[in-house]
Scaffold this motif. Structure first.
Motif, PDB file in Angstrom:
ATOM      1  N   ARG A   1       0.888  -1.072  -0.049  1.00  0.00           N
ATOM      2  CA  ARG A   1       0.100  -0.067   0.016  1.00  0.00           C
ATOM      3  C   ARG A   1       1.116   1.098   0.110  1.00  0.00           C
ATOM      4  O   ARG A   1       0.883   2.053   1.129  1.00  0.00           O
ATOM      5  N   PRO A   2       1.570   1.473  -0.981  1.00  0.00           N
ATOM      6  CA  PRO A   2       2.659   2.411  -1.074  1.00  0.00           C
ATOM      7  C   PRO A   2       2.099   3.867  -0.881  1.00  0.00           C
ATOM      8  O   PRO A   2       1.092   4.153  -1.292  1.00  0.00           O
ATOM      9  N   ASP A   3       2.942   4.748  -0.464  1.00  0.00           N
ATOM     10  CA  ASP A   3       2.827   6.379  -0.365  1.00  0.00           C
ATOM     11  C   ASP A   3       3.082   6.969  -1.841  1.00  0.00           C
ATOM     12  O   ASP A   3       2.678   7.866  -2.266  1.00  0.00           O
ATOM     13  N   VAL A   4       4.303   6.209  -2.174  1.00  0.00           N
ATOM     14  CA  VAL A   4       4.679   6.601  -3.690  1.00  0.00           C
ATOM     15  C   VAL A   4       4.853   5.540  -4.560  1.00  0.00           C
ATOM     16  O   VAL A   4       5.538   4.383  -4.046  1.00  0.00           O
ATOM     17  N   ALA A   5       4.621   5.369  -5.754  1.00  0.00           N
ATOM     18  CA  ALA A   5       4.724   4.552  -6.775  1.00  0.00           C
ATOM     19  C   ALA A   5       5.627   4.701  -7.917  1.00  0.00           C
ATOM     20  O   ALA A   5       5.244   5.694  -8.533  1.00  0.00           O
ATOM     21  N   VAL A   6       6.539   3.977  -8.336  1.00  0.00           N
ATOM     22  CA  VAL A   6       7.031   4.080  -9.436  1.00  0.00           C
ATOM     23  C   VAL A   6       7.288   2.998 -10.569  1.00  0.00           C
ATOM     24  O   VAL A   6       7.440   1.881 -10.284  1.00  0.00           O
ATOM     25  N   VAL A   7       6.652   3.307 -11.701  1.00  0.00           N
ATOM     26  CA  VAL A   7       6.702   2.073 -12.869  1.00  0.00           C
ATOM     27  C   VAL A   7       7.868   2.605 -13.751  1.00  0.00           C
ATOM     28  O   VAL A   7       7.560   3.929 -14.470  1.00  0.00           O
ATOM     29  N   VAL A   8       9.067   2.274 -13.694  1.00  0.00           N
ATOM     30  CA  VAL A   8      10.135   2.960 -14.440  1.00  0.00           C
ATOM     31  C   VAL A   8       9.997   2.902 -15.879  1.00  0.00           C
ATOM     32  O   VAL A   8      10.282   3.904 -16.684  1.00  0.00           O
ATOM     33  N   ASN A   9       9.227   1.657 -16.541  1.00  0.00           N
ATOM     34  CA  ASN A   9       9.154   1.613 -17.766  1.00  0.00           C
ATOM     35  C   ASN A   9       8.270   0.342 -18.119  1.00  0.00           C
ATOM     36  O   ASN A   9       8.133  -0.304 -17.186  1.00  0.00           O
TER      37      ASN A   9
END
Length: 484
Positions: free
Chosen positions: A196-204
């Motif tokens: 349940r992230p506060d910040v989410a990154v999908v690099v590619n």
């Protein structure tokens, strides 16, 4: 090589365990609280909880007695399993429908308890088809200048490894940076529900682990689960240069997006990059300020990973780091097996990118090889790209063109479908050696690499291409001089 699961001191009361995993208490022992939790009976120490997972080759239920003998005070088992266990008076036993789900539910409970103790604590989830480990390492390094940061070790980024990393969180940590990989449908969603992230990154979003998920569109849907797990006040860090990554945000409830990349409208933008030693000197436009920093990892892809990491750091911490603080944070950073440059005897450069491979990361690695070679002969030792399903043969043939386009003089294969790439490259004038195995490829590399060559070694995880790097290092010991 698999990363060992580290020990932890996560504490659970027996009653809390029953509640969190929707289990049935079939035996209550005399010890009310377990300290530390594991799935490996060999790693059990007195006071631990042991979760019996079922794997392809091993079933944890076969090791219940071993766990008890080593001091486990709580066993989590599956209903309906056929096994025997000699339960001592101190040991509690809880039954569940699925022990893998229970393992994740306990990690989520531990993470939520950790987060609830301090409103400044943040969880950053990072995924992507390529570069997620580099982005994770960069993000953790940046956040580490602000507060103690716990982050994924090695390849513990699946439904077993990621919860194991969560259990290691303690009250000294302010940030958690969790890498998430995907190999089967639903795996990403399951991990995202835990974090349940506060910040989410999908690099590619590239054609990687596409087997069984429906090509790049399917990869996009699976990766997008980290965005959909964000709460309304969460922040999505989005690749401005990747249409599939942008579309992966569909369906999320989070209101905030921060973009990164080279696009003119990116919030955190790579403006310029020049080669410097074994890395880059880069200029970044981050909202209203410009930064010039030294990145100790080569290639444009790594520079884009950095701007993603910078965006994630600012979203998680609320702090804008200066160029000086960033340089200090990144000094000496090495991401072994992910574009790590070594200078061996005879001034031979080895680009170790052996951790994994897919079509996008192969092309990025070839581009980096061309960049760092600086007039050297270019050699590649490549293993096949796994888990591409119906796309596998076409993608391997297309890789042969990329090898030729990168100016490679000698290409050595490690067996399997990489032979299709070599066939195409050979037709375009590249000298090729189609070795039948990784060990044979290592032997050929040792015999054929010359002083001053620039060598890329890369392949999917199961290929074990790191054996080639090991063989080269044994015959050409590391030079005392830095890469240049």
């Amino acid at each position: 090589m698999a990363t060992p699961i580290p020990p932890n001191e996560a504490r659970f009361s027996i009653d809390d365990v029953v509640c969190k995993i929707h289990g049935s208490l079939v035996h209550r022992g005399s010890v009310a609280i377990s300290v530390g939790i594991t799935t490996d009976s060999r790693a059990v120490v007195t006071g631990n909880a042991f979760v019996a997972l079922r794997g392809g080759a091993l079933d944890g239920h076969a090791f219940l007695d071993a766990a008890v003998a080593k001091g486990a005070v709580l066993l989590v088992i599956e209903r309906g399993r056929s096994f025997t266990v000699s339960v001592s008076p101190s040991v509690s036993v809880v039954e569940v429908d699925d022990t893998l789900s229970a393992w994740g539910d306990l990690a989520r409970a531990h993470l939520e308890a950790w987060r609830a103790k301090d409103p400044r604590r943040r969880v950053v989830a990072i995924t992507g088809s390529a570069g997620k480990t580099t982005t994770k390492e960069l993000t953790a390094a940046l956040l580490g200048t602000i507060g103690k940061t716990h982050f994924t070790a090695g390849n513990l980024n699946n439904r077993i490894g990621m919860p194991a990393m969560v259990f290691c969180l303690d009250d000294t940590h302010r940030f958690a940076v969790l890498e998430m990989g995907m190999s089967v449908p639903g795996e990403m969603a399951a991990m995202a529900r835990i974090a349940r992230p506060d910040v989410a990154v999908v690099v590619n979003v590239l054609l990687a682990h596409a087997e069984g998920v429906g090509g790049r569109e399917g990869v996009m849907r699976e990766k997008g689960a980290v965005y959909r797990a964000l709460r309304e006040d969460g922040v999505a860090i989005v690749n401005a240069d990747d249409d599939f990554a942008r579309r992966a945000t569909d369906g999320m409830v989070a209101k905030y997006k921060v973009s990164f990349g080279v696009a003119a409208d990116a919030s955190v933008r790579l403006v310029r990059r020049t080669l410097e030693h074994a890395g880059s000197r880069i200029v970044v436009q981050a909202f209203a300020r410009e930064l010039t920093v030294t990145l100790p990892v080569p290639g444009e892809v790594a520079a884009i990973d950095f701007v993603a990491a910078l965006a994630a750091e600012e979203a998680a911490s609320g702090e804008c780091l200066s160029s000086e603080r960033i340089d200090h944070a990144l000094a000496g950073l090495r991401v072994r097996g992910r574009g790590d440059v070594q200078v061996l005897g005879g001034n031979t450069l080895v680009l170790d990118d052996t951790y994994n491979a897919n079509p996008g990361s192969m092309r990025a690695a070839l581009s980096t090889l061309a960049e760092i070679s600086a007039g050297r002969r270019r050699v590649v030792v490549l293993g096949e790209m796994k888990e591409l399903g119906a796309f596998a043969e076409d993608e391997h043939r297309a890789l042969g063109d990329a090898i030729a386009d990168a100016g490679v003089s000698l290409a050595i294969g490690c067996g399997g479908l990489i032979s299709l790439a070599l066939e195409r490259a050979r037709a375009r004038g590249v000298e090729t050696i189609d070795a039948p195995s990784t060990a044979a490829a290592a032997h050929e590399a040792v015999a054929r690499i010359h002083d001053g060559d620039a060598v890329l070694v890369k392949g999917s995880r199961s290929v074990g291409a790191e054996k080639v790097v090991t063989a080269l290092t044994e015959v050409l010991p590391t030079s005392p001089h830095s890469a240049s």
